[in-house]
Design an enzyme around this catalytic site. Structure first.
Site, PDB file in Angstrom:
ATOM      1  N   ASP A  99      -7.974 -32.228-135.350  1.00  0.00           N
ATOM      2  CA  ASP A  99      -6.544 -32.375-135.142  1.00  0.00           C
ATOM      3  C   ASP A  99      -5.953 -33.116-136.337  1.00  0.00           C
ATOM      4  O   ASP A  99      -6.489 -34.143-136.754  1.00  0.00           O
ATOM      5  CB  ASP A  99      -6.319 -33.182-133.848  1.00  0.00           C
ATOM      6  CG  ASP A  99      -5.132 -32.684-133.057  1.00  0.00           C
ATOM      7  OD1 ASP A  99      -4.053 -32.563-133.652  1.00  0.00           O
ATOM      8  OD2 ASP A  99      -5.288 -32.430-131.855  1.00  0.00           O
ATOM      9  N   ASP A 200      -0.606 -31.107-135.703  1.00  0.00           N
ATOM     10  CA  ASP A 200       0.177 -31.714-134.639  1.00  0.00           C
ATOM     11  C   ASP A 200       1.651 -31.878-134.986  1.00  0.00           C
ATOM     12  O   ASP A 200       1.986 -32.346-136.082  1.00  0.00           O
ATOM     13  CB  ASP A 200      -0.423 -33.109-134.361  1.00  0.00           C
ATOM     14  CG  ASP A 200       0.227 -33.828-133.209  1.00  0.00           C
ATOM     15  OD1 ASP A 200      -0.013 -33.410-132.068  1.00  0.00           O
ATOM     16  OD2 ASP A 200       0.969 -34.804-133.450  1.00  0.00           O
ATOM     17  N   GLU A 257       1.112 -26.542-134.419  1.00  0.00           N
ATOM     18  CA  GLU A 257       1.825 -26.788-133.159  1.00  0.00           C
ATOM     19  C   GLU A 257       3.305 -26.734-133.497  1.00  0.00           C
ATOM     20  O   GLU A 257       3.899 -27.729-133.880  1.00  0.00           O
ATOM     21  CB  GLU A 257       1.458 -28.156-132.570  1.00  0.00           C
ATOM     22  CG  GLU A 257       2.049 -28.324-131.184  1.00  0.00           C
ATOM     23  CD  GLU A 257       2.201 -29.772-130.717  1.00  0.00           C
ATOM     24  OE1 GLU A 257       2.264 -29.993-129.517  1.00  0.00           O
ATOM     25  OE2 GLU A 257       2.281 -30.674-131.567  1.00  0.00           O
ATOM     26  N   HIS A 329      -3.707 -29.970-123.622  1.00  0.00           N
ATOM     27  CA  HIS A 329      -3.750 -31.354-123.148  1.00  0.00           C
ATOM     28  C   HIS A 329      -2.373 -31.954-122.882  1.00  0.00           C
ATOM     29  O   HIS A 329      -2.284 -33.098-122.450  1.00  0.00           O
ATOM     30  CB  HIS A 329      -4.487 -32.200-124.184  1.00  0.00           C
ATOM     31  CG  HIS A 329      -3.717 -32.305-125.471  1.00  0.00           C
ATOM     32  ND1 HIS A 329      -3.500 -31.222-126.299  1.00  0.00           N
ATOM     33  CD2 HIS A 329      -3.075 -33.346-126.043  1.00  0.00           C
ATOM     34  CE1 HIS A 329      -2.759 -31.606-127.319  1.00  0.00           C
ATOM     35  NE2 HIS A 329      -2.493 -32.894-127.204  1.00  0.00           N
ATOM     36  N   ASP A 330      -1.312 -31.216-123.194  1.00  0.00           N
ATOM     37  CA  ASP A 330       0.057 -31.699-122.959  1.00  0.00           C
ATOM     38  C   ASP A 330       0.708 -31.013-121.761  1.00  0.00           C
ATOM     39  O   ASP A 330       1.870 -31.293-121.448  1.00  0.00           O
ATOM     40  CB  ASP A 330       0.956 -31.402-124.172  1.00  0.00           C
ATOM     41  CG  ASP A 330       0.596 -32.237-125.384  1.00  0.00           C
ATOM     42  OD1 ASP A 330       0.060 -33.345-125.209  1.00  0.00           O
ATOM     43  OD2 ASP A 330       0.869 -31.765-126.506  1.00  0.00           O
TER      44      ASP A 330
HETATM   45  O1  TEU Z   1       2.788 -32.958-129.099  1.00  0.00           O
HETATM   46  C1  TEU Z   1       4.040 -32.706-129.668  1.00  0.00           C
HETATM   47  C2  TEU Z   1       5.109 -32.412-128.726  1.00  0.00           C
HETATM   48  O2  TEU Z   1       6.094 -31.824-129.130  1.00  0.00           O
HETATM   49  C3  TEU Z   1       5.158 -33.182-127.425  1.00  0.00           C
HETATM   50  O3  TEU Z   1       6.416 -33.776-127.381  1.00  0.00           O
HETATM   51  C4  TEU Z   1       5.033 -32.393-126.202  1.00  0.00           C
HETATM   52  O4  TEU Z   1       6.154 -31.578-126.045  1.00  0.00           O
HETATM   53  C5  TEU Z   1       4.932 -33.398-125.078  1.00  0.00           C
HETATM   54  O5  TEU Z   1       3.633 -33.939-125.181  1.00  0.00           O
HETATM   55  C6  TEU Z   1       5.116 -32.856-123.703  1.00  0.00           C
HETATM   56  O6  TEU Z   1       5.147 -33.937-122.780  1.00  0.00           O
HETATM   57  C7  TEU Z   1       1.802 -33.453-129.928  1.00  0.00           C
HETATM   58  C8  TEU Z   1       0.516 -33.711-129.170  1.00  0.00           C
HETATM   59  O7  TEU Z   1       0.007 -32.500-128.674  1.00  0.00           O
HETATM   60  C9  TEU Z   1       0.757 -34.726-128.105  1.00  0.00           C
HETATM   61  O8  TEU Z   1      -0.383 -34.951-127.305  1.00  0.00           O
HETATM   62  C10 TEU Z   1       1.186 -35.991-128.781  1.00  0.00           C
HETATM   63  O9  TEU Z   1       1.564 -36.924-127.803  1.00  0.00           O
HETATM   64  C11 TEU Z   1       2.351 -35.775-129.748  1.00  0.00           C
HETATM   65  O10 TEU Z   1       2.187 -34.643-130.570  1.00  0.00           O
HETATM   66  C12 TEU Z   1       2.478 -36.951-130.674  1.00  0.00           C
HETATM   67  O11 TEU Z   1       1.435 -36.947-131.594  1.00  0.00           O
END
Ligand code: TEU
Ligand code: CA
Length: 559
Positions: A99, A200, A257, A329-330
């Protein structure tokens, strides 16, 4: 013809290390835990693993806040463990994707500490530092995790910008020195033999020229970052430079992403000469979401799901390859989010699996998805670890929801749904650890676990295995990778069906989200002429020009 790349036919798997497997039983998954399970991933058929961050981190946002890009966090192991992972993965023909979190670092990174010591010095320029103007913050942007993006630096009248958590200060990409240091770091890792990176939150690296206010969209008088990013141009210069200095010379795979790409920019991001090899398709993920917060979100129906998939497939045709997911994971677990309640069973899970997996693009499986892991039920906010969920809970309360109603919302969307430990067996803590897991396992682990599914030819796991085998089958591979997606029967409610049109070969993928048997007119189909390659139902019937699908049935067939 599209130029062929080594990663086109791969099947990828996302590992959330903290919750995958705990090798030393301290309750936290680790790198050795991944090494121990490589044979499992091999058996599933995986070619690429993306591991969420394992760098040194105070873990304010689960490792997405990095305090040293060159070190492995001790909770995950050591650099030797990482090298061993690369080596063992390589032996098995599995590539490792790490990542890349470079929109921001941690406020405990040495760069930020030095910036705090001397905001006007060299390291101050690594970040976005501003002072209040007429007693007002420089602008009214809302951070993704709630509150203004500006936070005071300790003992000074300077403020720093963070679009995520306040422990995640944004790096100043306008500063060429910062970019150099980032590329240097990327190359350090690629030189170790990584297959590539998942990048990310990358769309956030370019800020509008001025820190100015936009119309407020909530009572907090702040505005959504989406509005800000829509008003930004010029990110391409950074992304092209990064590609040319890092990924490209290494022949590395990169998957961005990317939310909020603008219309017409798809080829720039993911075309043959794009900034990235691929980008994730988030159309279904964001479907129904609201700037007001999770409590205003609308749950997508199967027909919404289908429409989103087809829009993305159409848009990407002839351009490049999306990376396709049903969860990460989000996000909540895909089977809990996209399947109507009555379809949330093994048959329905296989239906969703085949429908997304057979789309054009790179399929990514998120850990536990191959078992049909589901959302957990959260009834009180103290059961939730995720910072985003905690913020959204507050947003619910502010909007007048009762704590119980707020928990129903949080339970549905919480990022912790996907972060509960992997369910290896029906042993204590699902066999994830012999210690106390950092996050509680889902109560359903006695029913849903790998041990139970491994030898069972009808399990969700076996179905994923078959899907991967089909994707690798020399007879169908070309069509599955390069064949055009041709949606059919788009107006049929509850049905999602498409052809994959290859050269001299045509595959049909058709699924029924409803519980009733359906008769579908499909040109050229006939019981004898069509060969079923895969289905989640023993019978797969067809008559002259008609495909018959039982409730929740999915069929992959050669026409
Ligand atoms: O996520 C980016 C992102 O746009 C997040 O705001 C996502 O929409 C949110 O997690 C939904 O609740 C990335 C990673 O995947 C995430 O785990 C991190 O928290 C974030 O970046 C900050 O690095
Ligand atoms: Ca551990």
């Amino acid at each position: 013809m599209m130029k062929k790349e080594w990663w086109h036919g791969k099947t990828a798997y996302q590992i959330y290390p903290k919750s995958f497997y705990d090798s030393n039983h301290d309750g936290i998954g680790d790198i050795r835990g991944i090494v121990e399970k490589l044979d499992y991933l091999k058996e599933l058929g995986i070619d690429l693993i993306w591991i969420s961050p394992v760098y040194l981190s105070p873990c304010a946002d689960q490792g997405y806040d990095i305090s040293d890009y060159y070190q492995i966090d001790p909770v995950f192991g050591t650099m030797e463990d990482m090298d061993q992972l690369l080596e063992e993965a390589k032996k098995r023909g599995i590539g490792v994707v790490m990542d890349l979190v470079v929109n921001h670092c941690s406020d405990e990174h040495e760069w930020f500490k030095k910036a705090c010591e001397d905001p006007e010095g060299e390291y101050g320029k690594y970040f976005y530092l501003e002072k209040k103007r007429d007693g007002k913050l420089p602008c009214n942007w809302r951070s993704y995790f709630g509150g203004p993006v500006w936070e005071p630096m300790p003992n000074s009248d300077w403020y720093y910008l963070h679009v995520f958590h306040k422990k995640q200060p944004d790096l100043n990409w306008e500063n060429p020195v910062v970019r150099e240091r980032i590329y240097e770091m990327i190359n350090f890792w690629l030189d170790k033999g990584l297959a590539g990176f998942r990048i990310d939150a990358i769309i956030n690296i370019k800020k509008p020229q001025m820190f100015r206010d936009y119309p407020a969209d909530r009572e907090d008088q702040l505005c959504d970052m989406g509005t800000v990013l829509a008003d930004t141009t010029g990110i391409g210069d950074f992304l092209r430079e990064m590609r040319d200095r890092t990924f490209r010379p290494h022949g590395a795979f990169s998957v961005g992403e990317v939310f909020n790409a603008k219309d017409g920019e798809l080829a720039d991001f993911a075309g043959e000469d794009g900034y990235f090899s691929s980008i994730f398709d988030f159309r279904q993920t964001v479907e129904g979401k609201s700037v007001d917060g999770w409590y205003r979100a609308r749950i997508p129906s199967p027909d919404d799901y289908k429409r989103c998939c087809f829009e993305s497939q159409r848009e990407m045709e002839g351009v490049g390859f999306y990376s396709n997911i049903i969860e990460n994971h989000d996000e909540p677990r895909g089977v809990s989010h996209y399947l109507p309640e009555e379809a949330r069973n093994e048959k329905g899970k296989k239906l969703l699996a085949a429908l997304y997996f057979m789309l054009k693009g790179l399929p990514f499986i998120y850990q536990g998805q191959e078992l049909g892991m589901e959302n957990k039920i959260y009834t009180a906010i103290d059961q939730v670890d995720d910072i985003s969920s905690r913020d959204e809970y507050q947003v619910c309360l502010n909007a007048g929801l009762s704590p119980k109603e707020a928990m129903e919302v949080v339970s549905r969307y919480s990022r912790d749904n996907a972060r509960t430990p992997f369910q290896w067996s029906d042993q204590r803590h699902a066999g994830f650890t012999k210690g106390e897991p950092w996050l509680k396992v889902n109560e359903n682990y006695k029913e849903i676990n790998l041990e139970k599914q491994l030898g069972d030819p009808d399990s969700v796991f076996s179905f994923y295995q078959q899907l991967i085998r089909l994707r690798k089958d020399p007879k169908y591979q070309d069509t599955i990778i390069y064949g055009k997606t041709v949606p059919i029967l788009e107006e049929e409610l509850g049905i999602m069906a498409y052809f994959r049109q290859g050269e001299g070969q045509k595959l049909l993928v058709a699924g029924n989200f409803g519980s009733e048997r359906r008769r579908l007119p499909i040109n050229g189909i006939n019981g004898k002429k069509c060969k079923v390659l895969l289905s989640n139902d023993k019978n797969a019937e067809a008559e002259e020009g008609v495909l018959i699908l039982e409730g929740l049935q999915v069929v992959v067939a050669e026409m």
